[in-house]
Scaffold this motif. Sequence first.
Motif, short mmCIF file in Angstrom:
data_model
loop_
_atom_site.label_atom_id
_atom_site.label_comp_id
_atom_site.label_asym_id
_atom_site.label_seq_id
_atom_site.Cartn_x
_atom_site.Cartn_y
_atom_site.Cartn_z
N GLU A 251 14.24 -34.95 -11.03
CA GLU A 251 15.27 -34.58 -12.00
C GLU A 251 15.76 -33.14 -11.80
O GLU A 251 16.94 -32.85 -11.95
N SER A 252 14.85 -32.26 -11.50
CA SER A 252 15.27 -30.87 -11.28
C SER A 252 14.55 -30.32 -10.05
O SER A 252 13.49 -29.73 -10.16
N PRO A 253 15.16 -30.59 -8.88
CA PRO A 253 14.49 -30.24 -7.62
C PRO A 253 14.22 -28.74 -7.46
O PRO A 253 13.31 -28.36 -6.73
N HIS A 254 15.01 -27.91 -8.15
CA HIS A 254 14.78 -26.46 -8.00
C HIS A 254 13.39 -26.08 -8.47
O HIS A 254 12.85 -25.06 -8.09
N GLN A 255 12.80 -26.94 -9.34
CA GLN A 255 11.44 -26.70 -9.83
C GLN A 255 10.45 -26.56 -8.68
O GLN A 255 9.47 -25.84 -8.76
N ALA A 256 10.74 -27.31 -7.61
CA ALA A 256 9.81 -27.32 -6.49
C ALA A 256 9.63 -25.93 -5.91
O ALA A 256 8.53 -25.54 -5.54
N ALA A 257 10.73 -25.18 -5.88
CA ALA A 257 10.64 -23.86 -5.28
C ALA A 257 10.18 -22.81 -6.29
O ALA A 257 9.62 -21.79 -5.91
N ALA A 258 10.40 -23.12 -7.58
CA ALA A 258 10.13 -22.10 -8.60
C ALA A 258 8.66 -21.73 -8.65
O ALA A 258 7.81 -22.55 -8.94
N GLU A 259 8.37 -20.51 -8.31
CA GLU A 259 7.02 -19.98 -8.45
C GLU A 259 6.98 -19.27 -9.79
O GLU A 259 7.28 -18.08 -9.89
N ALA A 260 6.64 -20.03 -10.83
CA ALA A 260 6.67 -19.44 -12.16
C ALA A 260 5.70 -18.27 -12.23
O ALA A 260 4.58 -18.36 -11.76
N VAL A 261 6.16 -17.17 -12.80
CA VAL A 261 5.28 -16.01 -12.98
C VAL A 261 4.66 -16.11 -14.36
O VAL A 261 5.36 -16.15 -15.36
N ILE A 262 3.35 -16.16 -14.41
CA ILE A 262 2.69 -16.28 -15.69
C ILE A 262 2.32 -14.90 -16.17
O ILE A 262 1.81 -14.08 -15.42
N GLN A 263 2.60 -14.67 -17.46
CA GLN A 263 2.26 -13.38 -18.04
C GLN A 263 0.79 -13.32 -18.40
O GLN A 263 0.19 -14.33 -18.78
N ARG A 264 0.21 -12.15 -18.28
CA ARG A 264 -1.16 -11.95 -18.72
C ARG A 264 -1.18 -12.14 -20.24
O ARG A 264 -0.34 -11.59 -20.94
N PRO A 265 -2.13 -12.92 -20.74
CA PRO A 265 -2.10 -13.26 -22.17
C PRO A 265 -2.60 -12.12 -23.05
O PRO A 265 -3.29 -11.22 -22.57
N ASN A 266 -2.30 -12.20 -24.32
CA ASN A 266 -2.80 -11.31 -25.37
C ASN A 266 -2.45 -9.85 -25.18
O ASN A 266 -2.91 -9.00 -25.90
N VAL A 267 -1.73 -9.51 -24.12
CA VAL A 267 -1.40 -8.11 -23.98
C VAL A 267 0.10 -7.92 -23.85
O VAL A 267 0.65 -8.02 -22.78
N PRO A 268 0.74 -7.68 -24.98
CA PRO A 268 2.15 -7.34 -24.91
C PRO A 268 2.25 -6.11 -24.00
O PRO A 268 1.34 -5.27 -23.99
N HIS A 269 3.30 -6.01 -23.25
CA HIS A 269 3.36 -4.91 -22.29
C HIS A 269 3.40 -3.57 -23.02
O HIS A 269 4.27 -3.30 -23.82
N LEU A 270 2.42 -2.75 -22.76
CA LEU A 270 2.31 -1.46 -23.44
C LEU A 270 2.20 -0.36 -22.40
O LEU A 270 1.46 -0.50 -21.44
N GLN A 271 2.93 0.73 -22.65
CA GLN A 271 2.80 1.87 -21.75
C GLN A 271 1.37 2.41 -21.79
O GLN A 271 0.78 2.76 -20.78
N THR A 272 0.78 2.43 -23.02
CA THR A 272 -0.58 2.96 -23.13
C THR A 272 -1.56 2.12 -22.34
O THR A 272 -2.52 2.64 -21.78
N ARG A 273 -1.31 0.81 -22.27
CA ARG A 273 -2.23 -0.05 -21.52
C ARG A 273 -2.16 0.26 -20.03
O ARG A 273 -3.18 0.37 -19.34
N ASP A 274 -0.95 0.45 -19.53
CA ASP A 274 -0.81 0.81 -18.10
C ASP A 274 -1.55 2.10 -17.80
O ASP A 274 -2.31 2.19 -16.84
N THR A 275 -1.33 3.11 -18.65
CA THR A 275 -1.98 4.40 -18.43
C THR A 275 -3.50 4.24 -18.52
O THR A 275 -4.24 4.76 -17.69
#
Length: 519
Positions: A251-275
Amino acid sequence: VREDAFSALTSVARALAPERRLLGLLRRYLRGEEARLRDLTRFYDKVLSLHEDSTAPVVNPLLAFTLIKRLQSDWKNVVHSLEASENIRALKDGYEKVEQDLPAFEDLEGAARALMRLQDVYMLNVKGLARGVFQRVTGSAVTDLYSPRRLFSLTADDCFQVGKVAYDMGDYYHAIPWLEEAASLFRGSYGEWKTEDEASLEDALDHLAFAYFQAGNISCALSLSREFLLYSPDNKRMARNVLKYERLLAESPHQAAAEAVIQRPNVPHLQTRDTYEELCQTLGSQPIHYQIPSLYCSYETNSSPYLLLQPIRKEVIHLRPFVVLYHNFVSDSEAQKIRELAEPWLQRSVVASGERQLQVEYRISKSAWLKDTVDPILGTLDHRIAALTGLDVQSPHAEYLQVVNYGIGGHYEPHFDHATSPSSPLYRMKSGNRVATFMIYLSSVEAGGATAFIYANFSMPVVKNAALFWWNLHRNGEGDDDTLHAGCPVLVGDKWVANKWIHEYGQEFRRPCSSRPED
Ligand SMILES: O=C(O)CCC(=O)C(=O)O
Ligand SMILES: [Fe+2]
Protein backbone atom coordinates in the motif's frame (compact mmCIF):
# COMPACT_ATOMS: atom_id res chain seq x y z
CA VAL A 1 8.57 -3.91 52.84
CA ARG A 2 11.03 -6.00 50.88
CA GLU A 3 14.43 -4.48 50.37
CA ASP A 4 15.41 -4.03 46.74
CA ALA A 5 18.66 -5.47 45.49
CA PHE A 6 19.73 -3.06 42.73
CA SER A 7 19.65 0.44 44.21
CA ALA A 8 22.80 0.11 46.33
CA LEU A 9 25.91 -1.92 45.69
CA THR A 10 25.91 -3.32 49.25
CA SER A 11 22.50 -4.83 48.48
CA VAL A 12 23.77 -6.25 45.20
CA ALA A 13 26.67 -7.80 47.09
CA ARG A 14 24.24 -9.34 49.56
CA ALA A 15 22.70 -11.33 46.70
CA LEU A 16 25.97 -13.27 46.49
CA ALA A 17 25.09 -15.22 49.65
CA PRO A 18 21.93 -16.94 48.37
CA GLU A 19 23.70 -17.75 45.13
CA ARG A 20 26.48 -19.44 47.08
CA ARG A 21 23.84 -21.54 48.84
CA LEU A 22 22.32 -22.46 45.47
CA LEU A 23 25.75 -23.44 44.21
CA GLY A 24 26.14 -25.75 47.22
CA LEU A 25 22.76 -27.34 46.48
CA LEU A 26 23.55 -27.85 42.82
CA ARG A 27 26.94 -29.35 43.65
CA ARG A 28 25.27 -31.86 45.98
CA TYR A 29 22.70 -32.63 43.29
CA LEU A 30 25.39 -33.15 40.66
CA ARG A 31 27.38 -35.43 42.99
CA GLY A 32 24.24 -37.47 43.66
CA GLU A 33 23.34 -37.75 39.99
CA GLU A 34 26.91 -38.60 39.02
CA ALA A 35 26.95 -41.41 41.59
CA ARG A 36 23.54 -42.60 40.36
CA LEU A 37 24.64 -42.62 36.72
CA ARG A 38 27.94 -44.31 37.62
CA ASP A 39 25.99 -47.09 39.32
CA LEU A 40 23.56 -47.43 36.41
CA THR A 41 26.50 -47.61 34.03
CA ARG A 42 28.02 -50.37 36.18
CA PHE A 43 24.79 -52.39 35.94
CA TYR A 44 24.57 -51.78 32.18
CA ASP A 45 28.18 -52.84 31.63
CA LYS A 46 27.72 -55.96 33.75
CA VAL A 47 24.63 -57.18 31.86
CA LEU A 48 26.12 -56.22 28.50
CA SER A 49 29.25 -58.26 29.18
CA LEU A 50 27.14 -61.30 30.00
CA HIS A 51 25.43 -60.98 26.61
CA GLU A 52 28.69 -60.49 24.79
CA ASP A 53 30.27 -63.56 26.37
CA SER A 54 30.63 -66.23 23.65
CA THR A 55 29.95 -69.17 26.00
CA ALA A 56 26.26 -69.95 26.14
CA PRO A 57 24.99 -67.94 29.07
CA VAL A 58 22.27 -70.33 30.18
CA VAL A 59 24.07 -73.65 30.60
CA ASN A 60 25.60 -72.54 33.85
CA PRO A 61 22.77 -72.78 36.40
CA LEU A 62 24.19 -69.78 38.24
CA LEU A 63 23.97 -67.69 35.10
CA ALA A 64 20.53 -69.07 34.32
CA PHE A 65 19.35 -68.21 37.81
CA THR A 66 20.66 -64.62 37.61
CA LEU A 67 19.01 -64.09 34.21
CA ILE A 68 15.67 -65.05 35.68
CA LYS A 69 16.33 -62.98 38.78
CA ARG A 70 17.37 -59.92 36.78
CA LEU A 71 14.23 -60.02 34.70
CA GLN A 72 12.03 -60.70 37.65
CA SER A 73 13.55 -58.20 40.06
CA ASP A 74 16.77 -56.28 39.11
CA TRP A 75 15.35 -54.44 36.07
CA LYS A 76 12.25 -53.47 37.97
CA ASN A 77 14.37 -51.91 40.70
CA VAL A 78 16.42 -50.06 38.13
CA VAL A 79 13.45 -48.73 36.23
CA HIS A 80 11.45 -47.77 39.30
CA SER A 81 14.39 -46.33 41.19
CA LEU A 82 13.41 -43.27 43.25
CA GLU A 83 16.91 -41.93 43.37
CA ALA A 84 16.56 -39.43 40.53
CA SER A 85 13.40 -37.93 41.98
CA GLU A 86 14.91 -37.86 45.48
CA ASN A 87 17.88 -35.95 44.12
CA ILE A 88 15.74 -33.40 42.31
CA ARG A 89 13.41 -33.11 45.32
CA ALA A 90 16.35 -32.18 47.55
CA LEU A 91 17.41 -29.55 45.00
CA LYS A 92 13.90 -28.10 44.81
CA ASP A 93 13.38 -28.10 48.59
CA GLY A 94 16.69 -26.34 49.08
CA TYR A 95 15.75 -23.77 46.43
CA GLU A 96 12.43 -23.08 48.13
CA LYS A 97 14.25 -22.29 51.36
CA VAL A 98 16.51 -19.78 49.59
CA GLU A 99 13.72 -18.33 47.46
CA GLN A 100 12.63 -15.57 49.84
CA ASP A 101 16.16 -14.17 49.80
CA LEU A 102 16.36 -13.95 46.02
CA PRO A 103 16.00 -10.71 44.08
CA ALA A 104 12.52 -10.10 42.69
CA PHE A 105 11.42 -9.22 39.19
CA GLU A 106 11.54 -5.51 40.10
CA ASP A 107 15.25 -5.96 40.74
CA LEU A 108 15.75 -7.43 37.29
CA GLU A 109 13.85 -4.45 35.86
CA GLY A 110 15.92 -2.02 37.92
CA ALA A 111 19.17 -3.65 36.85
CA ALA A 112 18.11 -3.73 33.18
CA ARG A 113 17.11 -0.06 33.29
CA ALA A 114 20.50 0.69 34.85
CA LEU A 115 22.24 -0.86 31.83
CA MET A 116 20.09 1.22 29.48
CA ARG A 117 20.89 4.36 31.49
CA LEU A 118 24.62 3.68 31.20
CA GLN A 119 24.12 3.03 27.50
CA ASP A 120 22.42 6.44 27.11
CA VAL A 121 24.48 8.68 29.36
CA TYR A 122 27.86 7.31 28.30
CA MET A 123 26.84 6.62 24.67
CA LEU A 124 27.89 3.00 24.98
CA ASN A 125 27.04 0.70 22.16
CA VAL A 126 25.05 -2.41 22.95
CA LYS A 127 27.19 -4.73 20.87
CA GLY A 128 30.24 -3.62 22.82
CA LEU A 129 28.48 -3.94 26.17
CA ALA A 130 27.40 -7.47 25.27
CA ARG A 131 31.05 -8.31 24.55
CA GLY A 132 32.05 -6.78 27.87
CA VAL A 133 33.69 -3.57 26.68
CA PHE A 134 32.72 -0.07 27.80
CA GLN A 135 33.21 1.97 24.69
CA ARG A 136 31.77 5.34 23.84
CA VAL A 137 30.94 5.50 20.19
CA THR A 138 30.41 8.87 18.54
CA GLY A 139 30.45 8.76 14.77
CA SER A 140 33.63 6.91 13.90
CA ALA A 141 35.44 7.75 17.15
CA VAL A 142 35.64 5.01 19.76
CA THR A 143 36.82 5.78 23.29
CA ASP A 144 37.32 3.18 26.02
CA LEU A 145 35.65 4.58 29.13
CA TYR A 146 36.82 1.62 31.16
CA SER A 147 39.00 -1.38 30.37
CA PRO A 148 38.07 -4.36 32.50
CA ARG A 149 40.92 -6.64 33.50
CA ARG A 150 38.87 -9.61 32.36
CA LEU A 151 36.25 -9.42 29.63
CA PHE A 152 32.86 -10.56 30.79
CA SER A 153 30.32 -10.98 28.04
CA LEU A 154 26.55 -11.38 28.05
CA THR A 155 24.65 -14.34 26.63
CA ALA A 156 21.82 -14.18 24.10
CA ASP A 157 19.32 -14.73 26.90
CA ASP A 158 20.90 -11.96 29.02
CA CYS A 159 20.45 -9.51 26.15
CA PHE A 160 16.94 -10.78 25.53
CA GLN A 161 15.94 -10.06 29.14
CA VAL A 162 17.23 -6.48 28.96
CA GLY A 163 15.39 -5.96 25.68
CA LYS A 164 12.25 -7.52 27.10
CA VAL A 165 12.17 -5.08 30.04
CA ALA A 166 12.28 -2.20 27.58
CA TYR A 167 9.77 -3.91 25.26
CA ASP A 168 7.26 -4.41 28.08
CA MET A 169 7.47 -0.71 28.88
CA GLY A 170 6.76 0.14 25.25
CA ASP A 171 10.31 1.49 25.01
CA TYR A 172 11.26 0.27 21.53
CA TYR A 173 14.21 2.67 21.37
CA HIS A 174 16.08 0.48 23.85
CA ALA A 175 14.30 -2.79 23.08
CA ILE A 176 15.52 -2.92 19.46
CA PRO A 177 19.32 -2.88 19.93
CA TRP A 178 19.16 -5.34 22.84
CA LEU A 179 16.81 -7.73 21.01
CA GLU A 180 18.97 -7.38 17.87
CA GLU A 181 21.97 -8.47 19.92
CA ALA A 182 19.96 -11.32 21.45
CA ALA A 183 18.81 -12.52 18.02
CA SER A 184 22.30 -12.32 16.62
CA LEU A 185 23.76 -14.33 19.53
CA PHE A 186 20.92 -16.88 19.37
CA ARG A 187 21.52 -17.32 15.61
CA GLY A 188 25.18 -17.98 16.32
CA SER A 189 24.42 -20.80 18.73
CA TYR A 190 21.25 -22.18 17.19
CA GLY A 191 20.42 -25.69 18.40
CA GLU A 192 22.52 -25.44 21.55
CA TRP A 193 19.91 -25.58 24.25
CA LYS A 194 20.86 -24.06 27.60
CA THR A 195 18.86 -25.14 30.64
CA GLU A 196 19.01 -21.72 32.30
CA ASP A 197 17.67 -19.82 29.28
CA GLU A 198 14.20 -18.34 29.37
CA ALA A 199 14.08 -17.41 25.70
CA SER A 200 15.03 -18.79 22.29
CA LEU A 201 15.80 -17.40 18.84
CA GLU A 202 12.08 -17.57 18.02
CA ASP A 203 11.24 -15.43 21.07
CA ALA A 204 13.86 -12.85 20.12
CA LEU A 205 12.65 -12.70 16.49
CA ASP A 206 9.02 -12.47 17.58
CA HIS A 207 9.64 -9.54 19.96
CA LEU A 208 12.06 -7.83 17.63
CA ALA A 209 9.65 -7.99 14.68
CA PHE A 210 6.88 -6.43 16.75
CA ALA A 211 9.23 -3.77 18.15
CA TYR A 212 10.23 -2.78 14.60
CA PHE A 213 6.59 -2.73 13.55
CA GLN A 214 5.74 -0.45 16.49
CA ALA A 215 8.67 1.76 15.61
CA GLY A 216 7.37 2.09 12.06
CA ASN A 217 9.96 -0.06 10.33
CA ILE A 218 7.70 -2.48 8.42
CA SER A 219 10.35 -3.98 6.19
CA CYS A 220 12.46 -5.09 9.17
CA ALA A 221 9.32 -6.42 10.86
CA LEU A 222 8.56 -8.40 7.68
CA SER A 223 11.96 -9.96 7.20
CA LEU A 224 12.21 -10.96 10.87
CA SER A 225 8.74 -12.49 10.75
CA ARG A 226 9.72 -14.49 7.66
CA GLU A 227 12.86 -15.66 9.45
CA PHE A 228 10.69 -16.72 12.40
CA LEU A 229 8.53 -18.84 10.07
CA LEU A 230 11.61 -20.73 8.89
CA TYR A 231 11.89 -22.13 12.40
CA SER A 232 8.18 -22.36 13.27
CA PRO A 233 6.35 -22.70 9.94
CA ASP A 234 3.05 -23.61 11.62
CA ASN A 235 2.69 -20.42 13.63
CA LYS A 236 -0.62 -18.94 12.45
CA ARG A 237 -0.21 -15.60 14.18
CA MET A 238 3.14 -14.99 12.54
CA ALA A 239 1.79 -16.05 9.14
CA ARG A 240 -0.99 -13.48 9.54
CA ASN A 241 1.59 -10.82 10.52
CA VAL A 242 3.60 -11.55 7.39
CA LEU A 243 0.50 -11.04 5.25
CA LYS A 244 -0.32 -7.84 7.10
CA TYR A 245 3.21 -6.44 6.69
CA GLU A 246 3.27 -7.39 3.00
CA ARG A 247 -0.03 -5.62 2.47
CA LEU A 248 1.14 -2.50 4.34
CA LEU A 249 4.30 -2.36 2.27
CA ALA A 250 2.37 -2.82 -0.98
CA GLU A 251 0.00 0.00 0.00
CA SER A 252 2.79 2.43 0.78
CA PRO A 253 6.05 1.22 -0.75
CA HIS A 254 7.99 4.23 0.54
CA GLN A 255 7.69 2.59 3.96
CA ALA A 256 10.24 0.05 2.82
CA ALA A 257 12.94 2.67 2.63
CA ALA A 258 11.83 4.67 5.64
CA GLU A 259 14.31 4.21 8.45
CA ALA A 260 12.11 5.58 11.19
CA VAL A 261 14.11 7.44 13.82
CA ILE A 262 12.89 6.51 17.26
CA GLN A 263 13.15 9.08 20.00
CA ARG A 264 14.71 8.20 23.31
CA PRO A 265 11.77 7.78 25.70
CA ASN A 266 10.93 9.77 28.84
CA VAL A 267 13.41 12.48 28.04
CA PRO A 268 12.01 15.54 26.37
CA HIS A 269 14.94 17.19 24.68
CA LEU A 270 16.60 19.38 27.28
CA GLN A 271 19.68 21.53 26.99
CA THR A 272 20.52 20.66 30.60
CA ARG A 273 20.39 16.97 29.76
CA ASP A 274 22.86 17.36 26.91
CA THR A 275 25.23 19.31 29.13
CA TYR A 276 24.77 16.86 31.98
CA GLU A 277 25.60 13.88 29.78
CA GLU A 278 28.59 15.60 28.22
CA LEU A 279 29.91 16.42 31.68
CA CYS A 280 29.41 12.81 32.76
CA GLN A 281 31.15 11.46 29.68
CA THR A 282 34.36 13.32 30.48
CA LEU A 283 34.40 11.23 33.71
CA GLY A 284 35.30 14.44 35.52
CA SER A 285 36.60 17.63 33.97
CA GLN A 286 37.85 20.75 35.65
CA PRO A 287 39.08 24.11 34.50
CA ILE A 288 42.83 24.01 34.18
CA HIS A 289 44.25 25.94 37.07
CA TYR A 290 47.17 27.78 35.55
CA GLN A 291 44.80 29.18 32.95
CA ILE A 292 42.57 30.69 35.62
CA PRO A 293 44.82 32.28 38.25
CA SER A 294 41.96 32.96 40.63
CA LEU A 295 41.63 29.20 41.16
CA TYR A 296 44.34 28.20 43.55
CA CYS A 297 45.48 25.64 46.04
CA SER A 298 46.32 26.41 49.64
CA TYR A 299 46.37 24.89 53.07
CA GLU A 300 43.25 25.95 54.88
CA THR A 301 43.91 26.98 58.46
CA ASN A 302 41.02 29.42 58.91
CA SER A 303 42.92 30.53 62.04
CA SER A 304 41.60 27.45 63.80
CA PRO A 305 44.08 25.79 66.19
CA TYR A 306 42.81 22.44 65.03
CA LEU A 307 43.68 23.18 61.38
CA LEU A 308 47.04 24.71 62.29
CA LEU A 309 48.00 21.36 63.76
CA GLN A 310 46.56 19.37 60.88
CA PRO A 311 46.25 21.56 57.79
CA ILE A 312 43.93 20.44 55.01
CA ARG A 313 44.74 21.16 51.40
CA LYS A 314 42.04 23.29 49.82
CA GLU A 315 41.52 23.58 46.09
CA VAL A 316 39.22 26.26 44.75
CA ILE A 317 37.35 24.59 41.93
CA HIS A 318 34.95 27.30 40.84
CA LEU A 319 34.13 30.87 41.80
CA ARG A 320 30.50 31.43 40.81
CA PRO A 321 29.09 29.36 42.33
CA PHE A 322 31.89 29.05 44.86
CA VAL A 323 32.98 25.40 45.01
CA VAL A 324 36.02 24.12 46.87
CA LEU A 325 37.55 20.69 47.31
CA TYR A 326 39.28 19.72 50.55
CA HIS A 327 41.75 16.93 49.90
CA ASN A 328 42.09 14.07 52.41
CA PHE A 329 39.31 15.45 54.53
CA VAL A 330 38.95 11.95 56.01
CA SER A 331 41.39 9.06 56.26
CA ASP A 332 40.81 5.66 54.65
CA SER A 333 39.91 4.15 58.02
CA GLU A 334 37.48 6.99 58.85
CA ALA A 335 35.79 6.58 55.46
CA GLN A 336 35.49 2.86 56.04
CA LYS A 337 34.15 3.39 59.57
CA ILE A 338 31.42 5.74 58.32
CA ARG A 339 30.41 3.31 55.59
CA GLU A 340 30.20 0.50 58.15
CA LEU A 341 28.13 2.59 60.57
CA ALA A 342 25.64 3.43 57.82
CA GLU A 343 25.39 0.02 56.16
CA PRO A 344 22.75 -1.57 58.40
CA TRP A 345 20.50 1.48 58.08
CA LEU A 346 20.58 2.01 54.33
CA GLN A 347 17.19 2.51 52.70
CA ARG A 348 16.12 3.51 49.24
CA SER A 349 16.81 7.24 48.83
CA VAL A 350 13.87 9.57 48.40
CA VAL A 351 13.43 13.08 47.06
CA ALA A 352 11.13 15.87 48.16
CA SER A 353 8.11 16.30 45.94
CA GLY A 354 5.90 19.04 47.29
CA GLU A 355 5.30 18.02 50.87
CA ARG A 356 5.96 14.33 50.26
CA GLN A 357 9.05 12.14 49.97
CA LEU A 358 9.13 9.84 46.95
CA GLN A 359 11.25 7.07 45.48
CA VAL A 360 12.12 8.08 41.94
CA GLU A 361 13.97 6.73 38.92
CA TYR A 362 16.14 9.86 38.78
CA ARG A 363 17.75 9.12 42.13
CA ILE A 364 19.01 5.53 42.42
CA SER A 365 20.81 4.95 45.70
CA LYS A 366 20.28 3.94 49.29
CA SER A 367 21.01 6.27 52.16
CA ALA A 368 21.10 6.43 55.94
CA TRP A 369 21.09 9.29 58.41
CA LEU A 370 23.73 9.06 61.13
CA LYS A 371 22.98 10.96 64.35
CA ASP A 372 25.95 12.47 66.12
CA THR A 373 25.28 10.14 69.06
CA VAL A 374 25.84 7.00 66.96
CA ASP A 375 29.62 7.16 67.26
CA PRO A 376 32.23 9.69 68.44
CA ILE A 377 33.63 9.86 64.89
CA LEU A 378 30.60 11.91 63.84
CA GLY A 379 31.41 14.63 66.38
CA THR A 380 34.99 14.63 65.14
CA LEU A 381 33.80 15.19 61.57
CA ASP A 382 31.43 17.96 62.69
CA HIS A 383 34.33 19.75 64.37
CA ARG A 384 36.44 19.42 61.28
CA ILE A 385 33.66 20.73 59.03
CA ALA A 386 33.02 23.64 61.40
CA ALA A 387 36.72 24.49 61.53
CA LEU A 388 37.03 24.46 57.74
CA THR A 389 33.86 26.32 56.85
CA GLY A 390 33.56 28.53 59.90
CA LEU A 391 29.91 27.50 60.09
CA ASP A 392 27.81 26.17 62.94
CA VAL A 393 27.04 22.52 62.16
CA GLN A 394 25.45 21.64 65.50
CA SER A 395 21.85 20.43 65.30
CA PRO A 396 19.48 22.08 64.40
CA HIS A 397 21.75 24.33 62.33
CA ALA A 398 22.75 21.37 60.19
CA GLU A 399 21.21 18.01 59.34
CA TYR A 400 22.56 14.66 60.49
CA LEU A 401 25.17 13.13 58.22
CA GLN A 402 23.49 11.46 55.23
CA VAL A 403 25.52 8.51 53.96
CA VAL A 404 24.73 7.41 50.41
CA ASN A 405 25.61 4.21 48.55
CA TYR A 406 24.85 4.12 44.83
CA GLY A 407 23.55 1.02 43.08
CA ILE A 408 23.97 -0.48 39.62
CA GLY A 409 24.24 2.55 37.32
CA GLY A 410 23.22 4.56 40.41
CA HIS A 411 22.84 8.28 39.87
CA TYR A 412 21.18 11.49 41.00
CA GLU A 413 20.01 13.56 38.07
CA PRO A 414 20.39 17.36 38.06
CA HIS A 415 18.83 18.89 41.17
CA PHE A 416 19.23 21.55 43.82
CA ASP A 417 20.08 20.63 47.37
CA HIS A 418 18.16 23.63 48.69
CA ALA A 419 14.38 23.80 48.78
CA THR A 420 12.80 25.63 45.90
CA SER A 421 9.28 25.57 47.30
CA PRO A 422 8.13 26.85 50.70
CA SER A 423 6.18 23.61 51.31
CA SER A 424 9.34 21.49 51.17
CA PRO A 425 9.82 19.00 54.02
CA LEU A 426 13.26 20.60 54.44
CA TYR A 427 11.68 23.41 56.41
CA ARG A 428 10.39 21.01 59.07
CA MET A 429 13.60 21.61 61.00
CA LYS A 430 12.60 25.28 61.32
CA SER A 431 16.18 26.32 60.70
CA GLY A 432 15.76 27.80 57.26
CA ASN A 433 16.95 26.53 53.91
CA ARG A 434 20.12 24.56 53.12
CA VAL A 435 22.66 27.33 52.81
CA ALA A 436 25.60 25.07 51.99
CA THR A 437 26.50 21.48 51.12
CA PHE A 438 29.53 19.66 52.46
CA MET A 439 29.86 16.39 50.57
CA ILE A 440 32.53 13.78 51.38
CA TYR A 441 33.63 11.10 48.90
CA LEU A 442 33.86 7.96 51.03
CA SER A 443 35.09 5.69 48.22
CA SER A 444 36.73 5.76 44.87
CA VAL A 445 35.06 4.38 41.74
CA GLU A 446 36.56 2.61 38.73
CA ALA A 447 34.66 4.74 36.21
CA GLY A 448 31.79 7.21 36.09
CA GLY A 449 30.00 8.74 39.07
CA ALA A 450 31.44 12.24 38.69
CA THR A 451 29.64 15.15 40.33
CA ALA A 452 28.49 17.42 37.51
CA PHE A 453 27.66 21.11 37.92
CA ILE A 454 25.44 21.76 34.95
CA TYR A 455 25.37 25.55 34.61
CA ALA A 456 28.84 26.00 36.07
CA ASN A 457 29.85 23.54 33.34
CA PHE A 458 32.37 21.35 35.10
CA SER A 459 32.38 17.90 36.64
CA MET A 460 34.32 16.67 39.61
CA PRO A 461 35.65 13.11 39.42
CA VAL A 462 35.26 11.07 42.57
CA VAL A 463 38.35 11.82 44.70
CA LYS A 464 38.42 9.35 47.56
CA ASN A 465 38.50 10.95 51.03
CA ALA A 466 38.10 14.46 49.62
CA ALA A 467 35.17 16.74 50.42
CA LEU A 468 33.38 19.16 48.14
CA PHE A 469 31.87 22.34 49.61
CA TRP A 470 29.58 24.86 47.97
CA TRP A 471 27.04 27.55 48.84
CA ASN A 472 23.51 26.79 47.67
CA LEU A 473 22.05 30.18 48.55
CA HIS A 474 23.01 33.70 47.68
CA ARG A 475 23.75 35.94 50.63
CA ASN A 476 20.27 37.42 50.28
CA GLY A 477 18.84 33.98 51.04
CA GLU A 478 17.69 33.21 47.51
CA GLY A 479 18.60 29.93 45.89
CA ASP A 480 21.60 30.08 43.55
CA ASP A 481 20.36 28.51 40.31
CA ASP A 482 23.93 27.99 39.18
CA THR A 483 24.35 25.25 41.79
CA LEU A 484 22.27 22.82 39.71
CA HIS A 485 24.29 19.61 40.04
CA ALA A 486 24.09 15.85 39.66
CA GLY A 487 25.73 12.57 40.59
CA CYS A 488 26.53 10.92 37.24
CA PRO A 489 25.62 7.24 36.86
CA VAL A 490 28.30 4.98 38.29
CA LEU A 491 29.74 3.07 35.35
CA VAL A 492 31.97 0.68 37.29
CA GLY A 493 32.50 0.73 41.04
CA ASP A 494 30.96 1.11 44.47
CA LYS A 495 30.36 4.82 45.11
CA TRP A 496 29.75 6.18 48.60
CA VAL A 497 29.30 9.80 49.58
CA ALA A 498 28.24 11.55 52.77
CA ASN A 499 26.30 14.83 52.81
CA LYS A 500 26.30 17.40 55.58
CA TRP A 501 23.67 19.98 54.80
CA ILE A 502 24.14 23.22 56.67
CA HIS A 503 21.13 25.46 57.27
CA GLU A 504 20.69 29.22 57.23
CA TYR A 505 19.89 29.81 60.87
CA GLY A 506 22.93 29.89 63.11
CA GLN A 507 25.19 31.25 60.38
CA GLU A 508 24.04 34.89 60.60
CA PHE A 509 27.41 36.07 61.96
CA ARG A 510 29.42 33.44 60.16
CA ARG A 511 28.17 34.26 56.70
CA PRO A 512 26.84 37.81 56.84
CA CYS A 513 23.92 38.41 54.56
CA SER A 514 23.85 40.91 51.80
CA SER A 515 21.13 42.39 49.69
CA ARG A 516 23.16 42.22 46.49
CA PRO A 517 21.64 39.31 44.63
CA GLU A 518 24.92 38.47 42.94
CA ASP A 519 26.67 37.68 46.27
O1 LIG B 1 26.93 11.81 44.44
C1 LIG B 1 27.17 12.91 43.99
O2 LIG B 1 28.19 13.12 43.33
C2 LIG B 1 26.21 14.03 44.21
C3 LIG B 1 25.22 13.71 45.28
C4 LIG B 1 24.25 14.80 45.50
O3 LIG B 1 24.20 15.76 44.82
C5 LIG B 1 23.29 14.67 46.62
O4 LIG B 1 23.28 13.64 47.29
O5 LIG B 1 22.53 15.63 46.84
FE1 LIG C 1 22.92 17.25 45.64
